[in-house]
Design a protein around this motif. Structure first.
Motif, PDB file in Angstrom:
ATOM      1  N   THR A 135       0.823  -1.213   0.000  1.00  0.00           N
ATOM      2  CA  THR A 135       0.000   0.000   0.000  1.00  0.00           C
ATOM      3  C   THR A 135       0.853   1.256   0.000  1.00  0.00           C
ATOM      4  O   THR A 135       0.514   2.246  -0.669  1.00  0.00           O
ATOM      5  CB  THR A 135      -0.953   0.001   1.214  1.00  0.00           C
ATOM      6  N   SER A 374      -7.420  -5.080   2.923  1.00  0.00           N
ATOM      7  CA  SER A 374      -6.445  -4.114   3.441  1.00  0.00           C
ATOM      8  C   SER A 374      -5.859  -3.252   2.333  1.00  0.00           C
ATOM      9  O   SER A 374      -5.812  -2.023   2.445  1.00  0.00           O
ATOM     10  CB  SER A 374      -5.320  -4.843   4.183  1.00  0.00           C
ATOM     11  N   GLY A 378      -6.823   0.568   1.630  1.00  0.00           N
ATOM     12  CA  GLY A 378      -5.685   1.464   1.768  1.00  0.00           C
ATOM     13  C   GLY A 378      -5.500   2.340   0.545  1.00  0.00           C
ATOM     14  O   GLY A 378      -5.349   3.561   0.649  1.00  0.00           O
ATOM     15  N   ASN A 382      -7.268   6.388   0.178  1.00  0.00           N
ATOM     16  CA  ASN A 382      -6.193   7.385   0.180  1.00  0.00           C
ATOM     17  C   ASN A 382      -6.604   8.644  -0.594  1.00  0.00           C
ATOM     18  O   ASN A 382      -6.781   8.598  -1.809  1.00  0.00           O
ATOM     19  CB  ASN A 382      -4.925   6.793  -0.443  1.00  0.00           C
ATOM     20  N   ALA A 405      -4.596   0.741   5.778  1.00  0.00           N
ATOM     21  CA  ALA A 405      -4.094  -0.601   5.470  1.00  0.00           C
ATOM     22  C   ALA A 405      -3.521  -1.269   6.714  1.00  0.00           C
ATOM     23  O   ALA A 405      -3.700  -2.475   6.917  1.00  0.00           O
ATOM     24  CB  ALA A 405      -3.030  -0.524   4.374  1.00  0.00           C
TER      25      ALA A 405
END
Length: 427
Positions: A135, A374, A378, A382, A405
């Motif tokens: 991530t 995750s 993530g 964002n 994440a």
């Protein structure tokens, strides 16, 4: 492996190699954060110079093998990439005082939890660390793309050509070079791209001309620190991610150097890292973590001793006292920077994906859902406007992909895979 002690000239050359290997990765952090916050040339020169200086101080602290601090391995510390997005968000929404206040608090946090974390690092197995590091790379790629287009709404063809040439140079070095030269492919790409840009009339030398010859890092250069709970929690999570990353570096170096590493030495390593982050906040630079690219250099050279790294720390401190050297980084045009960054952050993402090779997907289907959710959340959360109706401090937390994440992967791993076995804890 080579085990004989080097003389000082040999150690100095080896130390210079380590400096070159970490230099590009370390200066990118202040450049990216300063760009996001609109800092002036003078402020960026201070950030880069003091960052280089503090990398040397942080590395020196970690080289020690004392009763209460220092991992005592040939490790080089540099700026943590995972800090870029959260610090940019805090600085943009709340100001520099809160940004550095959160850093100071997170440094204290690392020092305080070092003993506990050295015994519970197994709560961050490869399914967690792989998700987080993947991530980190993926969320920073958009920053690289922005730089490739010179951070303007309608990029010119000149910008795109220059960024693509830089990418081609980095790829060529990676494909055709070997050993140490291959390990500094990003740095070579930045230098070569800047030279080409100079012939195109795109290099501005005013920052170097304006920079003073000597400076001494100043505490609270950007003003007194201020503290706010959301930004502090965010940076404590990022500090935890850095500790996980450093753990991998320490264990790899311990294996390479045939040096036994127990929970006490891990604790002392985390304490030194926390102290370095605390000093970074005081002197208004950024958090530090063990640099994995230097592990590869230890493997290439076969050198097991810390003497070359002491020279690396010394060179970093000396260079950090000369702002004109730090200002050289400002010569790099944004398209060149973006071209190098796109490769670097892509490699960070792939490094995270490689960690999934240690994850049992065949017999444990839960790991699929942990990674999928995750990484997707993530990357997806964002910078999103999904939470625009929530208070700004909550938005700041929820729109940071690395934080999301980390939380999702740790919590889902505990729920779906249960607590780690006590036998797996490093004693």
């Amino acid at each position: 492996m080579q085990t004989k002690e080097q003389n000082h000239p040999q150690a100095a050359v080896l130390g210079l190699q380590h400096l070159l290997a970490m230099y590009a990765g370390s200066i990118l952090v202040p450049i990216m954060i300063a760009g996001a916050l609109g800092y002036s040339q003078e402020q960026l020169t201070y950030l880069i110079s003091t960052d280089i200086f503090m990398c040397g101080v942080a590395t020196f602290l970690q080289l020690q093998l004392r009763k209460h601090f220092g991992i005592g391995l040939p490790v080089v510390l540099g700026c943590a990439f995972q800090s870029v997005a959260p610090l940019s968000i805090i600085g943009a929404q709340q100001g520099s005082g809160y940004m550095f206040g959160a850093l100071i608090a997170s440094g204290i946090y690392v020092v305080l939890v070092a003993g506990v974390f050295s015994k519970v690092a197994n709560y961050f197995p490869p399914v967690v660390t792989g998700s987080v590091i993947t991530t980190i790379g993926l969320t920073l790629i958009s920053v690289a793309i922005g730089n490739m287009g010179n951070n303007v709404e309608k990029p010119t063809s000149q910008s795109m050509i220059l960024s693509l040439i830089t990418i081609a140079i980095v790829i060529a070095v990676n494909v055709f070079a070997k050993g140490f030269i291959k390990s500094i492919a990003i740095l070579i790409g930045l230098i070569a791209g800047t030279v080409i840009a100079a012939f195109m009339g795109l290099v501005d030398v005013s920052a170097v001309a304006a920079a003073p010859l000597i400076h001494v890092p100043q505490p609270f250069y950007f003003g007194m620190p201020q503290f706010e709970i959301t930004s502090i929690v965010m940076m404590c999570i990022i500090a935890t991610v850095s500790m996980v990353e450093s753990t991998g570096v320490y264990l790899a170096l311990a294996d390479l150097t045939d040096d036994k590493l127990d929970s006490q030495r891990l604790r002392n390593g985390y304490r030194s890292e926390g102290l370095a982050v605390l000093l970074g906040g005081i002197f208004n630079t950024f958090p530090y973590t063990g640099f994995s690219q230097n592990v590869g250099l230890v493997r290439i050279s076969g050198i097991k001793t810390r003497r070359p790294i002491y020279y690396t720390a010394l060179f970093l401190v000396l260079l950090g006292l000369v702002p004109k050297f730090g200002a050289l980084a400002q010569l790099i045009p944004s398209p060149v920077l973006g071209g190098a960054m796109i490769v670097l952050f892509g490699m960070v993402a792939v490094q995270g994906m490689q960690m999934f090779r240690q994850v049992d997907f065949e017999h444990n289907e839960h790991n699929f859902i942990i990674v999928a959710v995750s990484v997707a959340c993530g990357v997806g959360f964002n910078g999103t406007n999904l939470f625009a109706s929530l208070p700004s401090t909550v938005q700041m937390f929820l729109t940071n992909g690395i934080v999301i994440a980390t939380l999702f992967s740790v919590v889902l791993n505990l729920i779906l895979n249960g607590k780690p076995k006590q036998d797996d804890v490093l004693d």
